[in-house]
Design an enzyme around this catalytic site. Structure first.
Site, PDB file in Angstrom:
ATOM      1  N   SER A 339       0.840  -1.190   0.000  1.00 15.59           N
ATOM      2  CA  SER A 339       0.000   0.000   0.000  1.00 15.59           C
ATOM      3  C   SER A 339       0.885   1.254   0.000  1.00 15.59           C
ATOM      4  CB  SER A 339      -0.958  -0.026   1.195  1.00 15.59           C
ATOM      5  OG  SER A 339      -1.945   0.959   1.067  1.00 15.59           O
ATOM      6  N   ASP A 415      -8.901  -4.918  -5.908  1.00 13.69           N
ATOM      7  CA  ASP A 415      -8.480  -3.855  -4.998  1.00 13.69           C
ATOM      8  C   ASP A 415      -9.288  -2.593  -5.272  1.00 13.69           C
ATOM      9  OD1 ASP A 415      -7.130  -1.927  -3.478  1.00 13.69           O
ATOM     10  OD2 ASP A 415      -5.184  -2.879  -3.789  1.00 13.69           O
ATOM     11  N   HIS A 448      -7.747  -5.108  -1.280  1.00 11.81           N
ATOM     12  CA  HIS A 448      -6.465  -4.430  -1.082  1.00 11.81           C
ATOM     13  C   HIS A 448      -5.438  -5.295  -0.362  1.00 11.81           C
ATOM     14  CE1 HIS A 448      -3.667  -1.191  -0.932  1.00 11.81           C
ATOM     15  NE2 HIS A 448      -3.768  -0.996   0.368  1.00 11.81           N
TER      16      HIS A 448
END
Length: 471
Positions: A339, A415, A448
């Protein structure tokens, strides 16, 4: 609910605003809303009449030349419907303020160069507010109570280290779940009053006692500004410091807002994968740079309009520290992150010259124009307002620096946080620039983060890729 009629709030702000942190008044007649402009530099705490939908009053306004980030709604005192507690970073640290419903500040409840980390509960009579903070030490978490009349605060938890709490205000007690860097800790019970003894009800055995564990330590460095302390954790193969052998390095990084990776908890808060990598012959290093959480607004806001600049400068300090260790092989350094950490790990590969040989970057933010608007614009303003900042942080602009290096990009196929467009745009830039040192893997069905049984597959893939190019 009986007649299913809707009452719409008659807001006076523009349509591109944020309506956050909603709370009902105790009598149910009003709705309190923290309203932010799109630039997020101005917040109005507004009160609406829920019968008419009309604005009843703006209680107060907070502004900043960087950003305002209200994270919690108003909290009304038990038995005192005209008083509430507000949480704010207005002083430069996250603290608590007592207000009345006319919008008058009665008094700050907490002050100092430390952070309120979590507000837990009021006492039954509303005289005391219980909260967790890092007042005693940056890497720790302790329980405190503040008397709402005298404003005197008292530390209630005695265990040094990182504590989490369950509060029983009716019974006047709490349960503490604690550990420290070298102690797996346990569970204890205590009374909600200063100096009360605690009773250990569970003492955790060392789950790693039967293993020949890597060496572990917490380290302190100085940031790139030359004055701010930074904290990291370091795992090394057993006996590495006393030998002549040199080992490859894996840096794990996050580096963004709302996260603190290094704490005075069991193994520094490290996932056991870091211990595994040290056991496999790697030096493993993690450090919280400026821009990360729980160190105050000044520590965090250096990233404003320049994501990836101060963070990278501080991570360079970490690299310099590693390069100074006699057992580190400077020619075999890798980095991994997810991330914001994916953005950071790719940035470190592409912007640190030849320092890093390999990066495994999961769910990486490639271009902040593609990211969620409220988060992205809080820290970067809009692309129109800050074209230079967006261009400098766009990793596609550094794709040619991939020459001679190895990059594995991993992405959840569903995601919805860092949408796959990020990874796909970088792959297209690689093709356009004839860069072949990139590999890519998508996890079907995952958003994610890769959770569940597939997490094992993910970490095995990360490990194998690092092994392939560093061992």
């Amino acid at each position: 609910l009986d007649d299913r009629k809707h009452v719409w709030l008659e807001t006076e702000m523009k349509s591109d605003q944020y309506f956050t942190n909603l709370a009902w008044s105790p009598d149910g007649k009003f709705l309190y809303v923290a309203e932010l402009n799109r630039g997020q530099d101005t917040m109005h705490l507004n009160r609406y009449n829920v019968t008419t939908g009309k604005l009843d009053k703006t209680l107060f306004t907070e502004t900043s030349d960087k950003y305002v980030e209200p994270m919690n709604p108003v909290r009304f005192l038990p038995g005192a419907p005209n008083l509430f507690v507000w949480e704010s970073q207005r002083s430069g640290h996250n603290h608590l303020y007592l207000y009345n419903t006319d919008g008058k500040l009665i008094a700050p409840l907490t002050t100092g160069d430390w952070e309120v980390l979590d507000v837990l509960d009021f006492s039954v009579d509303g005289s005391t507010l219980y909260y967790a903070s890092n007042e005693s030490a940056v890497l720790q978490r302790q329980l405190y109570g503040v008397d709402l009349k005298s404003k005197k605060r008292s530390r209630l938890s005695p265990k040094e280290g990182y504590n989490q709490f369950v509060i029983d205000v009716v019974g006047g007690r709490y349960a503490g779940f604690w550990s420290s860097f070298k102690n797996p800790g346990g569970v204890y019970l205590g009374a909600l009053k200063k100096g009360a003894p605690v009773r250990d009800i569970l003492t955790a055995p060392n789950p790693l006692a039967s293993y020949n564990m890597p060496d572990a330590e917490l380290v302190s460095l100085t940031s790139a500004d030359g004055k701010t302390p930074l904290y990291g954790r370091l795992f090394t193969p057993k006996g590495a410091a006393s030998g002549t052998k040199k080992y490859p390095v894996v840096v794990y990084v996050y580096g963004g807002p709302h996260a603190q990776l290094v704490q005075d908890r069991w193994m520094g808060g490290a996932p056991y994968w870091e211990l595994l990598m040290a056991e496999r012959g790697y030096v493993v290093f993690v450090m919280d740079n400026r821009g990360s959480a729980n160190r105050g607004f000044v520590f965090e806001q250096v990233i404003h309009r320049n994501l990836g600049e101060s963070e990278l400068a501080d991570q360079r300090q970490g690299v310099k520290y590693l390069e100074g260790l006699p057992y580190v092989d400077k020619t075999r350094m890798g980095v991994h992150g997810w991330s914001f950490g994916g953005f950071m790990s790719m940035s470190m590969l592409l912007r640190f010259g030849d320092t890093f040989k390999v990066s495994v970057s999961g769910g990486p933010v490639i271009d902040w124009r593609f990211y969620e608007v409220m988060y992205g614009e809080r820290y970067m303003d809009t692309p129109t307002e800050n074209p230079e900042g967006y261009a400098k942080a766009d990793l596609k602009g550094y794709v040619k620096n991939l020459e001679g290096k190895h990059l594995l990009m991993i992405h959840g196929y569903q995601d919805d946080v860092v949408v796959p467009q990020h990874t796909l745009s970088f792959l297209k830039a690689c093709v356009d620039n004839k860069m072949t040192g990139v590999d890519c893997f998508f996890y079907p069905g995952h958003p994610h983060n890769v959770r569940g049984k597939d997490r094992v597959h993910l970490m095995q893939k990360v490990t194998e890729y690092l092994d392939e190019y560093l061992r």
